[in-house]
Scaffold this motif. Structure first.
Motif, PDB file in Angstrom:
ATOM      1  N   LYS A   1       4.008  -4.894   7.254  1.00 22.76           N
ATOM      2  CA  LYS A   1       2.937  -5.104   7.999  1.00 22.76           C
ATOM      3  C   LYS A   1       1.841  -4.370   7.649  1.00 22.76           C
ATOM      4  CE  LYS A   1       1.131  -5.933  12.535  1.00 22.76           C
ATOM      5  NZ  LYS A   1       1.859  -5.736  14.030  1.00 22.76           N
TER       6      LYS A   1
ATOM      7  N   GLY B   1       0.640  -5.176   3.929  1.00 20.19           N
ATOM      8  CA  GLY B   1      -0.317  -6.228   4.300  1.00 20.19           C
ATOM      9  C   GLY B   1      -1.743  -5.857   4.647  1.00 20.19           C
ATOM     10  N   ALA B   2      -1.690  -5.151   5.520  1.00 24.19           N
ATOM     11  CA  ALA B   2      -3.032  -4.550   6.235  1.00 24.19           C
ATOM     12  C   ALA B   2      -3.683  -3.934   5.272  1.00 24.19           C
ATOM     13  CB  ALA B   2      -2.903  -4.180   7.540  1.00 24.19           C
ATOM     14  N   ARG B   3      -3.129  -3.079   4.624  1.00 24.74           N
ATOM     15  CA  ARG B   3      -3.843  -2.219   3.479  1.00 24.74           C
ATOM     16  C   ARG B   3      -4.302  -3.106   2.249  1.00 24.74           C
ATOM     17  NH1 ARG B   3       0.321   0.841   2.237  1.00 24.74           N
ATOM     18  NH2 ARG B   3       0.257   1.945   4.246  1.00 24.74           N
ATOM     19  N   LEU B   4      -3.651  -4.123   2.020  1.00 23.20           N
ATOM     20  CA  LEU B   4      -3.903  -4.990   0.942  1.00 23.20           C
ATOM     21  C   LEU B   4      -5.175  -5.968   1.389  1.00 23.20           C
ATOM     22  CD1 LEU B   4      -3.171  -5.989  -1.937  1.00 23.20           C
ATOM     23  CD2 LEU B   4      -1.752  -7.792  -0.714  1.00 23.20           C
ATOM     24  N   GLU B   5      -5.287  -6.145   2.601  1.00 22.57           N
ATOM     25  CA  GLU B   5      -6.342  -6.920   3.139  1.00 22.57           C
ATOM     26  C   GLU B   5      -7.665  -6.153   3.430  1.00 22.57           C
ATOM     27  OE1 GLU B   5      -6.948 -10.287   4.012  1.00 22.57           O
ATOM     28  OE2 GLU B   5      -4.869 -10.611   3.255  1.00 22.57           O
ATOM     29  N   GLN B   6      -7.396  -4.750   3.474  1.00 16.26           N
ATOM     30  CA  GLN B   6      -8.552  -3.795   3.835  1.00 16.26           C
ATOM     31  C   GLN B   6      -9.030  -3.597   2.274  1.00 16.26           C
ATOM     32  OE1 GLN B   6      -7.420  -0.119   5.183  1.00 16.26           O
ATOM     33  NE2 GLN B   6      -9.685   0.435   5.755  1.00 16.26           N
TER      34      GLN B   6
ATOM     35  N   LYS C   1      -9.095  -5.727  -0.141  1.00 13.44           N
ATOM     36  CA  LYS C   1     -10.132  -6.876  -0.593  1.00 13.44           C
ATOM     37  C   LYS C   1     -11.380  -6.955   0.027  1.00 13.44           C
ATOM     38  CE  LYS C   1      -5.747  -9.962  -1.496  1.00 13.44           C
ATOM     39  NZ  LYS C   1      -5.077 -11.331  -1.014  1.00 13.44           N
ATOM     40  N   SER C   2     -11.246  -6.802   1.354  1.00 10.24           N
ATOM     41  CA  SER C   2     -12.475  -6.659   1.976  1.00 10.24           C
ATOM     42  C   SER C   2     -13.392  -5.643   1.626  1.00 10.24           C
ATOM     43  CB  SER C   2     -12.318  -6.447   3.421  1.00 10.24           C
ATOM     44  OG  SER C   2     -11.626  -5.149   3.893  1.00 10.24           O
TER      45      SER C   2
END
Length: 264
Positions: A43, A46-51, A53-54
């Motif tokens: 989890k 995944g959050a780090r990857l989304e961060q 990307k943003s």
């Protein structure tokens, strides 16, 4: 008696007993704590990857905005220069004198120490942030700042910088004040963090605000640490005399650009 033949082992082969225990084929159960940790790590990844990307998307849009603003500033500077040339030609053709627009900003350099300085002059130098020899600052020209410059005139050299001088000062000798620390302007993110609320997100925005004396000149100028310049190449003329008498101190108008070029 038995004789061992060539190439055969003399020791008899060991036979496995039928009653020997076979290795356990069933896998051990994974503790629930390990399963929860694995789920949590997935989890967080995944959050780090989304961060990330943003952040990439935001950085891309910021770079695009910086590029567009830089193009706009170049067009503005060129149109201003062309307009001045046109007005000078019109005045010359009509046989009149063209009055140059009044300067909005001055660059002040301290050229003398504090030996024998009165408390009033010392306080004025502190208010101008000229605490050390060869420190330089930008000053917005108004009645209060002009009176202060007259007080400290025998200890400073000042004049009206052009765009090239301001750019070279900020790019070559520019440092920002971040949490009372002197930080080099190596990244636009430093400027955006400190001055982003004033719509100043890059070095070009900072230079434009100083050069045009924009509405947030005070914040931009206070963000810049006083410039620490070197002794001028080929030295000063006579520091105890004013510029009008062939010395160094006082107002030298546009000729301050030549002095700054020798001190950068």
């Amino acid at each position: 008696s038995t004789q061992s033949t060539w190439g055969q082992s003399s020791t008899p082969p060991v036979k496995m007993s039928k009653n020997a225990a076979a290795p356990a084929s069933a896998a051990k159960p994974v503790p629930e704590l390990h399963l929860k940790k694995k789920q949590r790590d997935l989890k967080l990844a995944g959050a780090r990857l989304e961060q990330l990307k943003s952040k990439k998307v935001a950085a891309k849009s910021t770079r695009r905005a910086i590029f567009k603003s830089a193009e706009k500033y170049v067009k503005e500077y060129r149109s201003e220069e062309k307009n001045l040339i046109r007005l000078r030609r019109q005045a010359k053709q009509a046989g009149n004198f063209f009055v140059e627009p009044e300067a909005k900003v001055a660059f002040v350099v301290r050229i003398r120490g504090i030996n024998g300085v009165s408390p009033q002059i010392r306080k004025a130098l502190q208010l101008l942030r000229l605490r050390q020899l060869h420190n330089g600052v930008f000053v917005k020209l108004n009645s209060a700042s002009i009176n202060m410059l007259r007080i400290v005139e025998p200890y400073v050299a000042y004049g009206y910088p052009n765009l090239k001088t301001i750019k070279e000062l900020v790019y070559k000798r520019g440092y920002g004040k971040v949490e009372k620390q002197r930080i080099p302007l190596s990244d636009n993110a430093i400027i955006e963090k400190a001055l982003g609320k004033f719509n100043i997100i890059s070095v070009e925005d900072l230079i434009h605000e100083i050069y045009t004396v924009g509405p947030h000149f005070k914040e931009a100028n206070n963000f810049l640490w006083p410039f620490k310049l070197s002794s001028p190449r080929h030295g000063f003329e006579i520091k105890r005399l004013g510029f009008a008498q062939g010395g160094d101190w006082g107002n030298r108008q546009e000729k301050v650009n030549e002095l700054v070029q020798r001190m950068i």
